[in-house]
Design a protein around this motif. Structure first.
Motif, PDB file in Angstrom:
ATOM      1  N   LEU A 182      -8.111  10.779  -7.221  1.00  0.00           N
ATOM      2  CA  LEU A 182      -7.405   9.729  -8.000  1.00  0.00           C
ATOM      3  C   LEU A 182      -6.800   8.732  -7.251  1.00  0.00           C
ATOM      4  CD1 LEU A 182      -6.714  11.432 -11.446  1.00  0.00           C
ATOM      5  CD2 LEU A 182      -8.586  10.278 -10.674  1.00  0.00           C
ATOM      6  N   PRO A 183      -6.381   7.439  -7.691  1.00  0.00           N
ATOM      7  CA  PRO A 183      -5.847   6.509  -6.541  1.00  0.00           C
ATOM      8  C   PRO A 183      -4.220   6.753  -6.938  1.00  0.00           C
ATOM      9  CG  PRO A 183      -6.823   5.270  -8.478  1.00  0.00           C
ATOM     10  CD  PRO A 183      -7.259   6.656  -8.654  1.00  0.00           C
ATOM     11  N   THR A 184      -3.563   6.598  -5.781  1.00  0.00           N
ATOM     12  CA  THR A 184      -2.131   6.731  -6.010  1.00  0.00           C
ATOM     13  C   THR A 184      -1.512   5.127  -6.141  1.00  0.00           C
ATOM     14  OG1 THR A 184      -1.831   6.637  -3.352  1.00  0.00           O
ATOM     15  CG2 THR A 184      -1.907   8.652  -4.388  1.00  0.00           C
ATOM     16  N   ALA A 185      -0.304   5.096  -6.677  1.00  0.00           N
ATOM     17  CA  ALA A 185       0.349   3.837  -6.483  1.00  0.00           C
ATOM     18  C   ALA A 185       0.401   3.147  -5.344  1.00  0.00           C
ATOM     19  CB  ALA A 185       1.798   4.128  -7.179  1.00  0.00           C
ATOM     20  N   GLN A 186       0.030   1.767  -5.251  1.00  0.00           N
ATOM     21  CA  GLN A 186      -0.050   0.937  -4.189  1.00  0.00           C
ATOM     22  C   GLN A 186      -1.063   1.157  -3.188  1.00  0.00           C
ATOM     23  OE1 GLN A 186       2.339  -1.822  -3.741  1.00  0.00           O
ATOM     24  NE2 GLN A 186       2.679  -1.333  -6.026  1.00  0.00           N
ATOM     25  N   ALA A 187      -2.029   1.894  -3.680  1.00  0.00           N
ATOM     26  CA  ALA A 187      -3.151   2.211  -2.963  1.00  0.00           C
ATOM     27  C   ALA A 187      -4.225   1.006  -3.406  1.00  0.00           C
ATOM     28  CB  ALA A 187      -3.810   3.594  -3.175  1.00  0.00           C
ATOM     29  N   SER A 188      -5.127   0.615  -2.285  1.00  0.00           N
ATOM     30  CA  SER A 188      -6.162  -0.402  -2.605  1.00  0.00           C
ATOM     31  C   SER A 188      -7.177  -0.221  -1.526  1.00  0.00           C
ATOM     32  CB  SER A 188      -5.658  -1.692  -2.548  1.00  0.00           C
ATOM     33  OG  SER A 188      -6.676  -2.685  -3.064  1.00  0.00           O
ATOM     34  N   SER A 189      -8.358  -0.860  -1.523  1.00  0.00           N
ATOM     35  CA  SER A 189      -9.283  -0.719  -0.615  1.00  0.00           C
ATOM     36  C   SER A 189     -10.289  -2.038  -0.625  1.00  0.00           C
ATOM     37  CB  SER A 189     -10.252   0.255  -1.055  1.00  0.00           C
ATOM     38  OG  SER A 189     -10.662   0.284  -2.059  1.00  0.00           O
ATOM     39  N   ALA A 190     -10.866  -1.888   0.321  1.00  0.00           N
ATOM     40  CA  ALA A 190     -11.787  -3.494   0.630  1.00  0.00           C
ATOM     41  C   ALA A 190     -13.020  -2.569   1.411  1.00  0.00           C
ATOM     42  CB  ALA A 190     -11.233  -4.535   1.203  1.00  0.00           C
ATOM     43  N   ALA A 204     -23.400  -4.470  10.518  1.00  0.00           N
ATOM     44  CA  ALA A 204     -22.220  -3.577  11.104  1.00  0.00           C
ATOM     45  C   ALA A 204     -21.309  -3.840   9.225  1.00  0.00           C
ATOM     46  CB  ALA A 204     -21.049  -4.049  11.890  1.00  0.00           C
ATOM     47  N   ASN A 205     -20.802  -2.608   8.962  1.00  0.00           N
ATOM     48  CA  ASN A 205     -20.024  -2.873   7.678  1.00  0.00           C
ATOM     49  C   ASN A 205     -18.497  -2.169   8.124  1.00  0.00           C
ATOM     50  OD1 ASN A 205     -20.242  -0.055   7.271  1.00  0.00           O
ATOM     51  ND2 ASN A 205     -22.072  -0.720   5.872  1.00  0.00           N
ATOM     52  N   ALA A 206     -17.537  -2.329   7.210  1.00  0.00           N
ATOM     53  CA  ALA A 206     -16.400  -1.722   7.338  1.00  0.00           C
ATOM     54  C   ALA A 206     -15.599  -1.335   5.990  1.00  0.00           C
ATOM     55  CB  ALA A 206     -15.351  -2.649   8.096  1.00  0.00           C
ATOM     56  N   ALA A 207     -15.198  -0.488   5.962  1.00  0.00           N
ATOM     57  CA  ALA A 207     -14.281  -0.060   4.507  1.00  0.00           C
ATOM     58  C   ALA A 207     -12.784   0.454   4.936  1.00  0.00           C
ATOM     59  CB  ALA A 207     -14.965   0.962   3.662  1.00  0.00           C
ATOM     60  N   VAL A 208     -11.971  -0.160   4.297  1.00  0.00           N
ATOM     61  CA  VAL A 208     -10.352   0.065   4.388  1.00  0.00           C
ATOM     62  C   VAL A 208      -9.788   0.631   3.247  1.00  0.00           C
ATOM     63  CG1 VAL A 208      -8.357  -0.946   5.166  1.00  0.00           C
ATOM     64  CG2 VAL A 208     -10.583  -1.985   6.225  1.00  0.00           C
ATOM     65  N   HIS A 209      -9.118   1.674   3.358  1.00  0.00           N
ATOM     66  CA  HIS A 209      -8.178   2.224   2.252  1.00  0.00           C
ATOM     67  C   HIS A 209      -6.750   2.397   2.764  1.00  0.00           C
ATOM     68  CE1 HIS A 209      -6.455   5.508  -0.022  1.00  0.00           C
ATOM     69  NE2 HIS A 209      -6.825   4.830  -0.915  1.00  0.00           N
ATOM     70  N   LEU A 210      -5.932   1.458   2.061  1.00  0.00           N
ATOM     71  CA  LEU A 210      -4.515   1.657   2.408  1.00  0.00           C
ATOM     72  C   LEU A 210      -3.554   2.114   1.317  1.00  0.00           C
ATOM     73  CD1 LEU A 210      -4.136  -2.285   3.799  1.00  0.00           C
ATOM     74  CD2 LEU A 210      -4.349   0.013   5.110  1.00  0.00           C
ATOM     75  N   VAL A 211      -2.500   2.728   1.660  1.00  0.00           N
ATOM     76  CA  VAL A 211      -1.549   3.039   0.704  1.00  0.00           C
ATOM     77  C   VAL A 211      -0.440   2.071   1.271  1.00  0.00           C
ATOM     78  CG1 VAL A 211      -0.071   4.642  -0.238  1.00  0.00           C
ATOM     79  CG2 VAL A 211      -2.328   5.239   0.232  1.00  0.00           C
ATOM     80  N   ASN A 288      -6.634  -7.114   5.827  1.00  0.00           N
ATOM     81  CA  ASN A 288      -5.859  -8.194   5.019  1.00  0.00           C
ATOM     82  C   ASN A 288      -6.260  -8.077   3.375  1.00  0.00           C
ATOM     83  OD1 ASN A 288      -4.348  -9.369   6.908  1.00  0.00           O
ATOM     84  ND2 ASN A 288      -5.958 -10.416   7.891  1.00  0.00           N
ATOM     85  N   ARG A 289      -7.465  -7.863   3.229  1.00  0.00           N
ATOM     86  CA  ARG A 289      -7.909  -7.862   1.758  1.00  0.00           C
ATOM     87  C   ARG A 289      -7.401  -6.638   1.098  1.00  0.00           C
ATOM     88  NH1 ARG A 289     -14.281  -9.539   0.844  1.00  0.00           N
ATOM     89  NH2 ARG A 289     -14.342 -10.885   2.792  1.00  0.00           N
ATOM     90  N   ALA A 290      -7.290  -5.634   1.517  1.00  0.00           N
ATOM     91  CA  ALA A 290      -6.734  -4.405   1.095  1.00  0.00           C
ATOM     92  C   ALA A 290      -5.214  -4.504   0.792  1.00  0.00           C
ATOM     93  CB  ALA A 290      -7.074  -3.155   1.674  1.00  0.00           C
ATOM     94  N   TRP A 291      -4.809  -5.073   1.833  1.00  0.00           N
ATOM     95  CA  TRP A 291      -3.251  -5.177   1.742  1.00  0.00           C
ATOM     96  C   TRP A 291      -2.762  -6.243   0.625  1.00  0.00           C
ATOM     97  CZ3 TRP A 291       0.831  -3.028   3.679  1.00  0.00           C
ATOM     98  CH2 TRP A 291       2.008  -3.366   4.081  1.00  0.00           C
ATOM     99  N   LYS A 292      -3.587  -7.166   0.613  1.00  0.00           N
ATOM    100  CA  LYS A 292      -3.304  -8.252  -0.367  1.00  0.00           C
ATOM    101  C   LYS A 292      -3.508  -7.677  -1.967  1.00  0.00           C
ATOM    102  CE  LYS A 292      -4.720 -12.802  -1.958  1.00  0.00           C
ATOM    103  NZ  LYS A 292      -6.091 -13.513  -1.731  1.00  0.00           N
TER     104      LYS A 292
END
Ligand code: FES
Ligand code: FES
Length: 488
Positions: A182-190, A204-211, A288-292
């Motif tokens: 389950l996602p945690t608070a302030q987590a996001s991805s792109a 090429a593709n890329a996925a980013v997950h940030l907390v 940048n997208r995930a951070w935003k």
């Protein structure tokens, strides 16, 4: 088009078996071992079989195992059944809101038809280094659940892939689900991707997950596709980001390291040099997208986000259709409801829905173009979803409702507004692609009655037209949408 090319039918002999439970499926896999192949959506396996790259003695169709379909949220995880389609994932509100990278990967996946047919389990088991779903799921921390004779096992998805076309699944195991924390608070991805055209496999593709923790990155995962023998993470780039204040310099540094960590090759879609450059750019864009998103709680800006979700014979044993069908192939009794009419048919293991429609039912509006899922001329609606009839085993379609272009007009012959608009706007020349265009456009307008031009172009991206050009077709679909809205 030559109707006798090998892609028209499945030439080699095989038995089609349909288990009624996961337990039965495992028994069949144990019995048949490596001679068996599992059929889910069919968009990879049937292409391989038509091109004679795979010749299984036995095809085990699991498409009707309801226990493997659907998305379920529990207190500690999200479980995605292996048969959940790419389209259902792209449209699911939980996935779009909390697992954005996965929703974006599914929205960018191939064509509308392949999205409706292809399953997440099938896509992963295909073992493609260029999978779109795999990097997104890896970045989101997915585990795969496999069931075999000894019971259930779990494996982090990043350890599931063993090389091009190779996975950790044994021949006697079935991938039954994918689990996400389950996602945690302030987590996001792109998820971001570059391909030659919109419907193509990624260069090429890329996925980013940030907390996010204030201005710092508390945790992160970066995953890439089409840049190594398997989908992969970039641990050195992640280490640069983890715990740090996010700055443009830090992103550049991580992007350069990610470009260094991959091991791309030159192939038909791109070059190793280009892939390294592109991965640096994709990493920057993805972070940048995930951070935003983490900052503002944005969900995916997907075109599908604007839609209303609207998911909802005569041949006998004495007269086999093709001399290329081997005599030992069994016949299955199936029932199809085609354009509202119930049809009982006998079909062979290797009969395709396209052949049954055109040859048994003489509904020749549905066209045979490439035969391998590339042109979408054969698109029909199956249980309300657009499918490529050249890649659907007729036996696997048993019990389904099929709508073909012959079923678009009203019973009194009044044409559908889409058909009227295609005539009005001269949206056809030879007409070969037109039935597929109409059925795909019908699917669009049923889900999204007010599409933009971009929506229409996006939804029809898998339908090839070799003569008219697409401008008139897009105009016709938009005009039909307007007519239908005015008629409401
Ligand atoms: S004939 Fe089915 S996609 Fe081309
Ligand atoms: S009108 Fe000829 S292929 Fe489209």
């Amino acid at each position: 088009m030559n109707d006798m090319t090998n892609s028209h039918i499945l030439v080699h002999e095989f038995s089609y078996l349909e288990p009624r439970s996961v337990g039965e499926a495992i028994e069949l896999l144990v019995t048949h071992g490596d001679a068996a192949r599992i059929l889910a959506g069919g968009t990879d396996l049937l292409v391989q079989m038509k091109m004679e790259r795979q010749k299984p003695a036995c095809v085990i169709g699991i498409g009707k195992l309801a226990e493997l379909n659907g998305i379920r949220q529990d207190i500690d995880k999200l479980t995605i059944g292996a048969l959940t389609t790419i389209r259902d994932l792209a449209r699911d509100t939980t996935v779009r809101g909390s697992y954005t990278a996965l929703a974006e990967a599914c929205a960018a996946f191939s064509t509308a038809q392949v999205q409706a047919m292809g399953t997440v389990g099938g896509n992963l088991c295909n073992g493609s280094p260029a999978s779109d779903t795999a990097p997104a799921l890896i970045a989101l921390g997915a585990e795969v659940v496999m069931v075999g004779p000894e019971g259930e096992t779990r494996l982090p998805l990043e350890r599931f892939f063993r090389g091009p076309g190779k996975t950790a699944r044994r021949p006697d195991q079935l991938l039954t689900a994918v689990e996400l924390p389950l996602p945690t608070a302030q987590a996001s991805s792109a998820f971001v991707k570059i391909g030659r055209v919109a419907a193509d496999i990624a260069k090429a593709n890329a996925a980013v997950h940030l907390v996010r923790d204030g201005d710092r990155i508390a945790d992160c995962r970066l995953a890439f596709g089409s840049v190594a023998p398997t989908p992969m993470r970039a641990p050195r780039a992640e280490a640069i980001l983890r715990g740090q204040m996010l700055t443009p310099e830090l992103i550049s540094q991580a992007a350069a390291v990610a470009a260094d960590e991959i091991s791309p090759i030159d192939d038909v879609r791109s070059t190793a040099t280009y892939r390294r450059q592109v991965v640096a750019a994709l990493t920057t864009d993805g972070i940048n997208r995930a951070w935003k998103r983490a900052a503002y709680g944005e969900s995916a800006n997907l075109r599908i986000g604007e839609w209303l979700v609207n998911d909802e014979g005569r041949r006998t044993k004495d007269a086999p259709r093709s001399t290329l069908h081997a005599s030992r192939i069994t016949l299955h009794e199936i029932t199809l409801t085609v354009n509202g009419v119930t049809r009982h048919l006998h079909v062979a293991d290797n009969d395709l829905l396209l052949n049954v429609l055109r040859e048994d039912l003489e509904l020749t509006g549905t066209k045979y173009g490439c035969g391998i899922g590339e042109c979408s001329a054969c698109t029909v609606l199956m249980d309300g979803k657009p499918v490529l009839a050249c890649l659907v085993l007729a036996a696997a379609a048993d019990g389904s409702h099929i709508r073909t272009v012959e079923g678009l007009a009203a019973p009194d012959g009044t044409l559908d507004p889409l058909q009227e608009a295609f005539i009005e706007h001269a949206a056809l020349q030879c007409g070969f692609c037109t039935p597929g265009m109409l059925m795909t456009a019908k699917d669009l307008l049923e889900a999204n009655p007010h599409p933009t031009e971009a929506d229409v172009r996006d939804h029809l991206r898998g339908n090839m037209c070799r003569c008219t050009g697409y401008a008139a077709i897009v105009r016709a679909v938009l005009a039909a949408a307007e007519t239908m809205t005015n008629d409401e």
